[in-house]
Design an enzyme around this catalytic site. Structure first.
Site, PDB file in Angstrom:
ATOM      1  N   LYS A   1     -14.574  -3.272   7.515  1.00 51.22           N
ATOM      2  CA  LYS A   1     -14.143  -4.238   6.494  1.00 51.22           C
ATOM      3  C   LYS A   1     -15.136  -5.373   6.337  1.00 51.22           C
ATOM      4  CE  LYS A   1     -11.424  -7.023   9.691  1.00 51.22           C
ATOM      5  NZ  LYS A   1     -10.328  -7.963   9.853  1.00 51.22           N
TER       6      LYS A   1
ATOM      7  N   GLN B   1       0.931 -11.305  -2.854  1.00 48.20           N
ATOM      8  CA  GLN B   1      -0.482 -10.944  -2.723  1.00 48.20           C
ATOM      9  C   GLN B   1      -1.047 -10.560  -4.085  1.00 48.20           C
ATOM     10  OE1 GLN B   1       0.166  -7.686   0.138  1.00 48.20           O
ATOM     11  NE2 GLN B   1      -1.132  -8.846   1.527  1.00 48.20           N
TER      12      GLN B   1
ATOM     13  N   HIS C   1      -5.287  -1.574  -4.644  1.00 48.93           N
ATOM     14  CA  HIS C   1      -5.768  -0.472  -3.832  1.00 48.93           C
ATOM     15  C   HIS C   1      -6.620   0.431  -4.690  1.00 48.93           C
ATOM     16  CE1 HIS C   1      -2.306  -2.026  -1.626  1.00 48.93           C
ATOM     17  NE2 HIS C   1      -3.121  -1.840  -0.605  1.00 48.93           N
TER      18      HIS C   1
ATOM     19  N   ASP D   1      -2.748  -8.155  -4.802  1.00 49.47           N
ATOM     20  CA  ASP D   1      -3.109  -6.954  -4.081  1.00 49.47           C
ATOM     21  C   ASP D   1      -3.659  -5.881  -5.015  1.00 49.47           C
ATOM     22  OD1 ASP D   1      -3.306  -5.550  -1.777  1.00 49.47           O
ATOM     23  OD2 ASP D   1      -1.176  -5.198  -1.495  1.00 49.47           O
TER      24      ASP D   1
ATOM     25  N   HIS E   1      -8.432  -1.479   0.441  1.00 49.28           N
ATOM     26  CA  HIS E   1      -7.470  -2.565   0.219  1.00 49.28           C
ATOM     27  C   HIS E   1      -8.281  -3.822  -0.104  1.00 49.28           C
ATOM     28  CE1 HIS E   1      -4.330  -0.548   2.882  1.00 49.28           C
ATOM     29  NE2 HIS E   1      -5.432   0.041   3.276  1.00 49.28           N
TER      30      HIS E   1
ATOM     31  N   CYS F   1       0.801  -1.229   0.000  1.00 52.80           N
ATOM     32  CA  CYS F   1       0.000   0.000   0.000  1.00 52.80           C
ATOM     33  C   CYS F   1       0.838   1.285   0.000  1.00 52.80           C
ATOM     34  CB  CYS F   1      -1.048   0.006   1.103  1.00 52.80           C
ATOM     35  SG  CYS F   1      -0.753  -1.077   2.481  1.00 52.80           S
TER      36      CYS F   1
ATOM     37  N   ARG G   1       7.400 -10.887   5.448  1.00 53.23           N
ATOM     38  CA  ARG G   1       7.059 -10.637   6.844  1.00 53.23           C
ATOM     39  C   ARG G   1       7.762 -11.671   7.708  1.00 53.23           C
ATOM     40  NH1 ARG G   1       0.570  -9.471   6.015  1.00 53.23           N
ATOM     41  NH2 ARG G   1       0.873  -7.884   4.400  1.00 53.23           N
TER      42      ARG G   1
END
Lengths: 646, 646
Positions: free
Chosen positions: A473, A385, A389, A387, A519, A338, A367
């Site tokens: 969320k 991911q 945004h 991912d 997200h 992000c 991570r």
């Protein structure tokens, strides 16, 4: 009289001091037989404990996680009781419920051991004691009396535990001859336990401290019906067969290397093709849904994460900063994409007209996890991911949510996940101060999520106070073929990063406004998703995803040329597979293709060659008869279109 | 008499003490007019310096890099002479040749400045002095005399330089009135310099030390013909227009962010699509050529790089190790993919039958570069290689080399690079001890490369002693549209990593053998390749690669529906583009599409709508007339097939 509010909102009046069991009985005889414990104003109580004031009450059965919890906690006491009868002088540490069952840490005494060979007699003793229907009796005791009791019994571990407890809060629970220091609650009596099985035995340091004595941890599981134990053991057996670590190795999908590092998967060719296909599938769906792909580096300066707030929050527990040789610089492995996407948003001014902007990246993030926590592909140190945004205006949140839900459901359908629910996590309305963002925006976003979920007809659970501090969320909980639950596909509203990165757009009013950020990652982590998918389908991937969709099996060397022709024809239509030209009998070729879970086996011999045909065999289904190559292609493509066309 | 061996291998006899100029004169009058310096046994000499022994000799002209070098070094002296006449009392630091021209670092004296406004008068003075045809005279001086000279002149910088020189090795060069401390060599006289241009002025610390005085660095360039200067300036102008940093911004391909970090590109949506297309193109070609894709993490344990030898060699100059919070672990950002691929090779035993194994990965690697060295996409700190490693038997090296050459040439053709040569780098035959690997394998690999290059009809240059210590290699040198040379596409044999990682295969003899490894990356770095490509084609990407292949331009709002129909039809055939539905005049729409370098503009109005047609305009070519949509698609697809079909 007091007012008891039930989960459906109905209110009933009872005399002061009514118990959970009495409430259950007043509702139905059947409920009274099955109720295990009661939730009173959010805390779980014994069924026999009197309720003295107005309260919200939920009766817990085996179908509630908290009901199971209580059942297994009581079963741990039953295990202890059985062990004490069989091993006089045994000392007890702690005995909590766990995800599937319970354990008890015990000290058998100098030189005594416990192994799988001892399981059966303990199980028998447990069932014998269960049949006695001994009541779990709660008793408040003074600290002095408690210490006296365990000193006399000689149980140093319970005395250790007592040290940390305050006088006036200490309770004992007794069933049969067994007395335990325990906060409770428990089920009414041992008679509820109809099936018991010890699962495992392992060493465990007292209080998790390597310097303390090593105790024996005995794992068990119990059920209210024998049938449920049988089913559980069958599921376990099936889960072992489907373990993605086992199948990943057999199907040559991925591997780990000590030299590369723990928790850092190496994707082998077949696994990479699988991954690429998943990415390609998502890429296509995302382009269609108006996402724009971006690529960002796997590191970012520390400053980036100071700005985002991640450094302050997670810095100490993460992979540590990377320094450079000559300059006073520090970089971090990126734990999420992000902040990078915020910086892309900022590369030029944005107008309200171009919103929403949707940046998508198959971003590999790193991570830190302790090595002991790592597990196959489900718990790794580096993962990719899917991912994205979304930067939008507050009035666009609902529409964007609907579009993301559509995408998630498309993914579930294409991959055969049919059983799912959605959890909507909202603000704690009593404690609005702990959330960032204006009241107006929160209300707008929360009702947008609720309405979007309703419009898509999702089965939802709403949790107050479960929202992140930066926004509400929606999570999808998916149940796999073995009945296990996985959280897949989170959609998260964020008011925090736009603030921290000072993101802006020029509104229709020509003034500067702050966009809302969403997200979302339908797969979540590709690694974890592939693991779940492998276990869900037992390695029999959906046809469109299968690394090898067909195997052409010539009956003998004579038909290799024709096999190659068929192969070339299938290649033209992007159908993937191979020719098995080994010098093996056809039976062996079929067997090997079945083991590799190749969906279609195309057998070619004289008759097939004459007719430009193939004999088709489907994995797990058997013979489908002979068809021309074109017929096979048509059948094949319609199968795929069924799944992938929205 | 002494024997002089010329580059073509011919040997001529001359009297002892013959000079380079005399040799040139003996060969031809024209050569004598153009010769600038002479290479004697590997060192560059003044043309007037006597040759006393047998020697290998190469006469250097403007067409040799070393000739240009000498020319520009002499031009730096000419610049100094001009400056001394115009700025009496000026002091001089150093004045070397550079890639394009030369510079001199000067101290103009307290409070005096030098700017672009002063360029013209210095250039005029240089040309005036050049016309005097002053000879560059070499003179050996004692250290004492040299110190005396510069002490009297008051030039502290030259005195500084003298400190580090040994007596007996010091020479002065004098042309006209200007005397310089200089090792030489130089061109015969200033008359060779016919065109001079100052290019830039900047600050530079004496000896690169920030604590020392800041001098004025004056950059210039000179040529033996005025016409060459004119052409150079034109190319420079064109290069500025094509600068990938400028076009990358205009075309919204990539960006940098200080917060993410210097040298870490953010790929914007259009750039990402370009990248993805290049990757897809390469992926397809590689699958066809039998490569297997793999994916590996962006970090590896330090141990991995200790094994590979990279840590010892580059560790100190790289991004520093990443530690973890609780465990005694160290990881490194991966600077290359080969160690990871070796670990994949090792995940199971390999048989001679399955070799060659070819693992391909679009692997993003991170290499530390000092921030001052960073430049757009050509010099970055993180980049993606179209990397692959071939593990093969020694007898397969030639065939694999041929296949890789085919792939590289396919890439060059598809991307419009038509002018290239190949450099074959072999062992130094005099110094075999410094190479790893058996004599037999080296001979096999070297002749394999030479034969492969010959079979593919490549124009090659062979360099002895330029091989890496671990194997011979072949590099492609590509000349872009502006005549600049780029090294693209290296193919490198490696005997070292298979040894260090103890790689093995079971041979036909059932014994263990060591495979040979070949590293190869046709694009090299995707980032650098895209930069070169942008500058090569000035942002007019080959049609197949263009982010937007068409723009549909409706003449007015009335034709938007038809425009959308055309768009949908083109989409079906995977032709990329957009409809320009803005409320603008058609002239403006065309202009904007031209600026964005969209290859095809499809104009639709009443006539087109009636006939299901489009009016086609090609970028840079103009009107192609009206055609039906199907005709356009056919034209379009044949254009692409021309380029991409091998």
């Amino acid at each position: 009289m007091i007012n008891i509010t039930l989960p459906d909102g109905s209110v009933r009046q009872y005399s002061k001091g009514v118990t959970g069991l009495e409430i259950a009985t007043s509702i139905s005889e059947g409920l009274a037989r099955n109720v295990l414990a009661v939730k009173v104003n959010g805390s779980v109580w014994d069924l026999s404990r009197p309720i003295e004031e107005d309260a919200s009450v939920q009766l817990l059965t085996w179908n509630d996680d908290l009901g199971k919890n209580t059942f297994w906690h009581s079963s741990a006491h039953l295990l202890a009781e059985a062990l004490e009868e069989l091993y006089p002088g045994i000392k007890f540490g702690i005995g909590p419920p766990v995800e599937n069952g319970f354990y008890y840490d015990v000290d058998l005494g100098e030189g005594k051991t416990f192994s799988q060979d001892d399981f059966a007699k303990v199980e028998q003793k447990m069932l014998e004691l269960a049949r006695a229907k001994n009541e779990y009796k709660r008793q408040e005791v003074s600290k002095a009396d408690a210490i006296k009791y365990f000193t006399e019994k000689g149980d140093q571990y319970k005395l250790d535990l007592l040290q940390d407890l305050e006088d006036g809060t200490i309770t004992f629970y007794t069933q049969g001859k067994f007395v335990d220091l325990c906060r409770g609650p428990h089920i009414p009596n041992t008679g509820f336990i109809k099936a018991a099985k010890l699962m495992n035995v392992a060493g465990a340091y007292w209080r998790g401290d390597e310097k303390s004595k090593q105790l024996t941890r005995i794992y068990g599981i119990t059920f209210p019906k024998q049938k449920e134990l049988t089913e559980y053991l069958e599921r376990l057996e099936e889960a072992k067969k489907r373990d993605h670590r086992k199948l990943g190795k057999e199907l040559e999908l991925f591997a780990f290397s000590e030299k590369v590092g723990m928790g850092l998967p190496l994707w082998l060719p077949k696994g990479t093709l699988l991954r690429e296909r998943l990415e390609q599938f998502m890429r296509k769906a995302q382009v269609k849904a108006g996402y724009q792909p971006v690529v960002t580096p796997h590191i970012g300066s520390k400053e980036l994460y100071v700005t985002s707030g991640h450094y302050e929050k997670y810095g100490a527990d993460s992979f540590q900063p990377i320094k450079t040789p000559n300059e006073n610089e520090e970089f971090l492995l990126k734990p999420m994409n992000c902040p990078h996407h915020c910086e892309i948003y900022k590369t030029r001014p944005r107008s309200y007209k171009e919103l929403p902007v949707r940046f998508a990246e198959f971003g590999t993030v790193y991570r830190y996890e302790q090595s002991g926590e790592l597990h196959g592909l489900t718990r790794v140190r580096g993962f990719t991911q899917d991912d994205a945004h979304i930067f939008c205006r507050p009035d666009q949140v609902k529409e964007e949510f609907i579009k993301v839900i559509d995408l998630v459901l498309y993914v579930f359908k294409a991959l055969g996940f049919e059983d799912y629910t959605a959890q909507v996590s909202l603000r704690d309305p009593e404690n609005k101060a702990k959330y960032i963002g204006s009241d107006e925006n929160w209300e707008k976003a929360e009702s947008a999520i609720i309405e979007a979920a309703a419009e898509k007809g999702l089965t939802t659970v709403t949790e107050l106070g479960e929202a992140a501090f930066y926004g509400p969320k929606l999570d999808f909980m998916v149940r796999d073929a073995l009945g296990r639950k996985w959280q897949l596909g989170t959609i998260q509203v964020d008011y925090n990063l736009p603030e921290r990165f000072q993101l802006e757009y020029i509104g229709a009013d020509n003034a500067k406004h702050r966009p809302v950020m969403i997200h979302r990652a339908p797969f979540g982590s590709l690694e974890r998703f592939v693991a779940v998918l492998i276990e869900h389908c037992g390695g029999n991937f959906p046809l469109w995803l299968s690394p090898e969709q067909f195997a052409i099996l010539p009956i003998s060397e004579k038909y290799q040329d024709f096999a190659q022709q068929v192969y070339d024809r299938l290649q033209q239509d992007d159908i993937r597979g191979f020719v098995d030209n080994r010098d093996e009998k056809i039976g062996r070729k079929i067997r090997d293709a079945e083991v590799s879970k190749v969906p279609y086996m195309l057998i070619v011999g004289e008759k097939e060659q004459e007719n430009g045909a193939v004999s088709v065999r489907k994995h797990g289904e058997g013979d489908l008869g002979t068809m021309t190559v074109d017929e096979f292609i048509a059948t094949f493509q319609s199968k795929i279109a069924e799944i992938l066309n929205n």
